[in-house]
Scaffold this active site. Structure first.
Site, PDB file in Angstrom:
ATOM      1  CG  HIS A 121      -1.944   1.247   1.232  1.00 18.31           C
ATOM      2  ND1 HIS A 121      -3.107   1.090   0.500  1.00 18.31           N
ATOM      3  CD2 HIS A 121      -1.898   2.606   1.785  1.00 18.31           C
ATOM      4  CE1 HIS A 121      -3.548   2.185   0.875  1.00 18.31           C
ATOM      5  NE2 HIS A 121      -2.641   3.254   1.422  1.00 18.31           N
ATOM      6  CB  CYS A 122       1.966   3.576  -2.504  1.00 19.17           C
ATOM      7  SG  CYS A 122       2.746   5.120  -2.705  1.00 19.17           S
ATOM      8  N   PRO A 123       1.311   5.244   0.472  1.00 15.36           N
ATOM      9  CG  PRO A 123       2.499   5.879   2.227  1.00 15.36           C
ATOM     10  CD  PRO A 123       2.233   4.694   1.393  1.00 15.36           C
TER      11      PRO A 123
END
Length: 272
Positions: A121-123
Site C-alpha cells: 500500500h503506497c500512501p
C-alpha cells in the site's frame, strides 16, 4: 476506482498533492531558473509529463479486486484451484472480505479489501499497488528518478552560480530569491535521486523475478506452503517483464494498460 469500495476522504490525498507539487516545483525551477538549454529542458519536461500521467493512472486505477465468483457464499469450493494454501492444505480465506483468496492476493488493512497480486500500500498514491496498476507505479517512480538524476547531473554548474550570487555584495532581492529557490530545488532533486534510484532498482529486480514486495518479505514461508525450493512464478527474466509490461516493447514506457493475465490465474515455471 482506487483501492477501497468507499470514496476516500479528501485529506488522505494530501501526500498525493504534496508529491505532485514537488515534481512541478523542482522541474519548473530547473526549466525556468537554471535554463541549461532547450534540449535539457525538453528532457525534464518529458519526464515531468510522463511522471504525472503515470502517477494519475496509478492513483486512479483499481489495483485489482477479487471476483464475486470467489465469494465464500457463492463459490463452489471444489471448482477453485490455487497453488497457495494454508498449512493444512485448505483454501486460503479472507475472513473480513469473506472470499477465497486467489494466488498472490492479500488483504490490505488500509483499504480494507483483498487486492490481486498485492505489492504494497503506497500512501504517496493513496492506493494499493497491485495487479492492474503496478506498471503505472513503476513508470511513475522511474520518471521521477530519471528527472532527478538528470537535474543533478546537468544543473550543478548553475548551482555554483547561485552560491556565487548569494555571496556577492549588493545583489538584487529578485536574484537572491531565484538563487535560493534553485538551491533548495536542486537538493530536493538530489534527495529524490538518492532515494528513488535504489528503490526503482529493487522493484525492477522483483519484476525480473516475477515477485512482489510481500512475496519477497515472506519468501521462506511461501515456498514452504507451495512445497517448492524456488519461485514457482518465475518464467524467466524476459517473460517476467512481459507479464507486467506487455508484449509490445514500444509501449513499455507509456502509461497505458498492457499487463497480461487476469490477476487470478498465474502461469508457473515448467518445474512445477
Amino acid at each position: 476506482m482506487p483501492c477501497g469500495d468507499e470514496p476516500r476522504p479528501l485529506w488522505t490525498f494530501i501526500p498525493v498533492f504534496f508529491v505532485t507539487g514537488l515534481q512541478v516545483w523542482v522541474s519548473a525551477s530547473y526549466i525556468f531558473v537554471a535554463d541549461t538549454g532547450q534540449a535539457n529542458n525538453c528532457v525534464v519536461t518529458y519526464c515531468l509529463v510522463m511522471g504525472l500521467l503515470s502517477m494519475v493512472r496509478a492513483v486512479a486505477t483499481d489495483p485489482g479486486h477479487v471476483p464475486d465468483s470467489w465469494l465464500v457464499e457463492c463459490a463452489n469450493k471444489s471448482d477453485i484451484r490455487t497453488l497457495e494454501k494454508k498449512t493444512n492444505r485448505e483454501l486460503r480465506v479472507c475472513r473480513r472480505c469473506k472470499v477465497y483468496k486467489p494466488d498472490r492476493s492479500h488483504h490490505c488493512s488500509s483499504c480494507d479489501r483483498c487486492v490481486l497480486k498485492m505489492d504494497h500500500h503506497c500512501p504517496w498514491l493513496n492506493n494499493c499497488v497491485g495487479f492492474r496498476n503496478q506498471k503505472f507505479f513503476l513508470l511513475f517512480v522511474f520518471y521521477v528518478a530519471s528527472a532527478s538524476i538528470f537535474i543533478v547531473a546537468t544543473g550543478g554548474t548553475f548551482l555554483m552560480s547561485c552560491f556565487a550570487i548569494l555571496s556577492a555584495a549588493n545583489t538584487e532581492f529578485e536574484s537572491i530569491s531565484l538563487a535560493t529557490n534553485y538551491i533548495f530545488s536542486y537538493f530536493v532533486s538530489l534527495l529524490f535521486a538518492c532515494m528513488l534510484t535504489p528503490f526503482i532498482t529493487f522493484h525492477l529486480r522483483l519484476i525480473s523475478q516475477n515477485t512482489t514486495t510481500i512475496e519477497f518479505m515472506e519468501k521462506s514461508d511461501r515456498m514452504r506452503r507451495l512445497g517448492s525450493g524456488g519461485n514457482v512464478y518465475d518464467l524467466g527474466t524476459v517473460e517476467n517483464i512481459v507479464v507486467v509490461f506487455g508484449r509490445k516493447p514500444a509501449l513499455w514506457l507509456i502509461p497505458v494498460y498492457t499487463t497480461l493475465g487476469n490477476g487470478v490465474n498465474w502461469p508457473t515455471s515448467s518445474a512445477v
